[in-house]
Design a protein around this motif. Sequence first.
Motif, PDB file in Angstrom:
ATOM      1  N   GLY A   9      19.598   8.026  52.821  1.00 41.06           N
ATOM      2  CA  GLY A   9      20.447   7.740  53.962  1.00 41.06           C
ATOM      3  C   GLY A   9      20.293   8.811  55.018  1.00 41.06           C
ATOM      4  O   GLY A   9      20.039   9.973  54.710  1.00 41.06           O
ATOM      5  N   ILE A  10      20.434   8.413  56.275  1.00 42.34           N
ATOM      6  CA  ILE A  10      20.314   9.361  57.376  1.00 42.34           C
ATOM      7  C   ILE A  10      21.582   9.331  58.213  1.00 42.34           C
ATOM      8  O   ILE A  10      22.345   8.360  58.200  1.00 42.34           O
ATOM      9  N   ALA A  11      21.819  10.415  58.928  1.00 48.38           N
ATOM     10  CA  ALA A  11      22.959  10.513  59.838  1.00 48.38           C
ATOM     11  C   ALA A  11      22.624  11.535  60.903  1.00 48.38           C
ATOM     12  O   ALA A  11      21.939  12.527  60.633  1.00 48.38           O
ATOM     13  N   LEU A  41      33.764  15.614  52.551  1.00 49.75           N
ATOM     14  CA  LEU A  41      33.599  16.284  53.840  1.00 49.75           C
ATOM     15  C   LEU A  41      33.849  15.349  55.023  1.00 49.75           C
ATOM     16  O   LEU A  41      33.949  15.812  56.166  1.00 49.75           O
ATOM     17  N   ILE A  42      33.945  14.044  54.782  1.00 54.40           N
ATOM     18  CA  ILE A  42      34.167  13.101  55.880  1.00 54.40           C
ATOM     19  C   ILE A  42      35.521  13.353  56.547  1.00 54.40           C
ATOM     20  O   ILE A  42      35.749  12.957  57.690  1.00 54.40           O
ATOM     21  N   MET A  43      36.419  14.064  55.869  1.00 54.32           N
ATOM     22  CA  MET A  43      37.739  14.362  56.422  1.00 54.32           C
ATOM     23  C   MET A  43      37.769  15.672  57.197  1.00 54.32           C
ATOM     24  O   MET A  43      38.786  16.015  57.791  1.00 54.32           O
ATOM     25  N   GLU A  44      36.660  16.410  57.196  1.00 55.18           N
ATOM     26  CA  GLU A  44      36.611  17.694  57.892  1.00 55.18           C
ATOM     27  C   GLU A  44      36.528  17.500  59.409  1.00 55.18           C
ATOM     28  O   GLU A  44      36.039  16.482  59.895  1.00 55.18           O
ATOM     29  N   ALA A  45      36.982  18.489  60.154  1.00 53.93           N
ATOM     30  CA  ALA A  45      36.928  18.423  61.611  1.00 53.93           C
ATOM     31  C   ALA A  45      35.548  18.792  62.147  1.00 53.93           C
ATOM     32  O   ALA A  45      35.133  18.315  63.204  1.00 53.93           O
ATOM     33  N   PHE A  46      34.822  19.651  61.425  1.00 52.82           N
ATOM     34  CA  PHE A  46      33.516  20.142  61.868  1.00 52.82           C
ATOM     35  C   PHE A  46      32.479  19.017  61.796  1.00 52.82           C
ATOM     36  O   PHE A  46      32.259  18.435  60.727  1.00 52.82           O
ATOM     37  N   PRO A  47      31.849  18.641  62.923  1.00 56.46           N
ATOM     38  CA  PRO A  47      30.929  17.514  62.935  1.00 56.46           C
ATOM     39  C   PRO A  47      29.796  17.594  61.910  1.00 56.46           C
ATOM     40  O   PRO A  47      29.437  16.586  61.301  1.00 56.46           O
ATOM     41  N   MET A  48      29.216  18.802  61.692  1.00 55.24           N
ATOM     42  CA  MET A  48      28.123  18.882  60.739  1.00 55.24           C
ATOM     43  C   MET A  48      28.597  18.557  59.321  1.00 55.24           C
ATOM     44  O   MET A  48      27.867  17.961  58.525  1.00 55.24           O
ATOM     45  N   ILE A 142      31.751   8.485  64.617  1.00 52.81           N
ATOM     46  CA  ILE A 142      32.353   8.821  63.322  1.00 52.81           C
ATOM     47  C   ILE A 142      32.205  10.318  63.082  1.00 52.81           C
ATOM     48  O   ILE A 142      33.114  10.979  62.571  1.00 52.81           O
ATOM     49  N   ILE A 143      31.063  10.855  63.475  1.00 59.34           N
ATOM     50  CA  ILE A 143      30.775  12.267  63.250  1.00 59.34           C
ATOM     51  C   ILE A 143      31.652  13.161  64.124  1.00 59.34           C
ATOM     52  O   ILE A 143      32.155  14.193  63.666  1.00 59.34           O
ATOM     53  N   ASP A 144      31.857  12.776  65.388  1.00 62.90           N
ATOM     54  CA  ASP A 144      32.710  13.608  66.246  1.00 62.90           C
ATOM     55  C   ASP A 144      34.170  13.152  66.219  1.00 62.90           C
ATOM     56  O   ASP A 144      35.001  13.648  66.980  1.00 62.90           O
ATOM     57  N   ASN A 145      34.471  12.198  65.330  1.00 61.67           N
ATOM     58  CA  ASN A 145      35.848  11.763  65.065  1.00 61.67           C
ATOM     59  C   ASN A 145      36.513  11.137  66.290  1.00 61.67           C
ATOM     60  O   ASN A 145      37.725  11.302  66.503  1.00 61.67           O
ATOM     61  N   SER A 166      22.909   5.845  62.164  1.00 60.53           N
ATOM     62  CA  SER A 166      23.906   6.503  61.321  1.00 60.53           C
ATOM     63  C   SER A 166      24.950   5.527  60.775  1.00 60.53           C
ATOM     64  O   SER A 166      25.739   5.892  59.898  1.00 60.53           O
ATOM     65  N   THR A 167      24.976   4.313  61.301  1.00 62.34           N
ATOM     66  CA  THR A 167      26.025   3.353  60.955  1.00 62.34           C
ATOM     67  C   THR A 167      26.099   3.095  59.456  1.00 62.34           C
ATOM     68  O   THR A 167      25.125   2.649  58.847  1.00 62.34           O
ATOM     69  N   PRO A 168      27.252   3.350  58.832  1.00 65.40           N
ATOM     70  CA  PRO A 168      27.396   3.007  57.410  1.00 65.40           C
ATOM     71  C   PRO A 168      27.590   1.495  57.258  1.00 65.40           C
ATOM     72  O   PRO A 168      28.567   0.945  57.762  1.00 65.40           O
ATOM     73  N   MET A 169      26.667   0.843  56.588  1.00 64.87           N
ATOM     74  CA  MET A 169      26.721  -0.616  56.445  1.00 64.87           C
ATOM     75  C   MET A 169      27.640  -0.978  55.274  1.00 64.87           C
ATOM     76  O   MET A 169      27.230  -1.588  54.287  1.00 64.87           O
TER      77      MET A 169
END
Length: 218
Positions: A9-11, A41-48, A142-145, A166-169
């Motif tokens: 997977g890529i993002a 980590l999807i709940m973190e504020a940091f984009p990376m 999604i990455i920058d929330n 990056s779209t999660p299908m």
Amino acid sequence: MTTSDDGIGIAATGMALNGSCNGNVDIVDFEGCAASDLLQLIMEAFPMARTMALAPINALNHGQALSMPEDPGNAVLLDRFGIRSGAHVAMVGYFPPLVRLFEEMGVHLSVIDDAKGMGNKNAFYGQLGGWADVLLITATSIIDNSAETILCHAGPALKTVLLGPSTPMVPKAFAGLPIDMLAGSAVTEPRQALKIIRHGGGTRALKPFMCKVYWLAA
């Protein structure tokens, strides 16, 4: 991101949004981490950090994504949402191929892209309440929330598409949101894709080694 069962997977990294390449960020070794640890980590504020969650989501869903129908020329996107001459499209994230296509078709287009310094957010959000027929949102939102912030301005008749590699299908992940289409990608040649990524290549270089897949809401 690859998994032990050959998923890949890529993002997007979001580096342009947060200056991750300026040398001021501590390096974290993610190699060999359990997917369950990364997903949190999807709940973190940091984009990376969110990127490091989104990539394994796409890797774990790789097989499912490969089984989804394809839309290589965007015909489904255009037909399903009536994108033709005179249509009004709002776009979050500048997608050059689509911009060129829409301009050739005579589509009225409004774009915001923070990384490129394009557009006025307040004016753009106002257009989502009635001017726009279709909203195209880059999955980097999604990455920058910012995805939910954008969607809260959507009018009742607005049709919304989440798109980009990056779209999660994973349709169930968007069950509570007004998303009408997921338009993402699935890697078809993992070795070649990983080579491109190692050499710093982006979407254009990866395109020959991916297929464009989609899901439509009922």
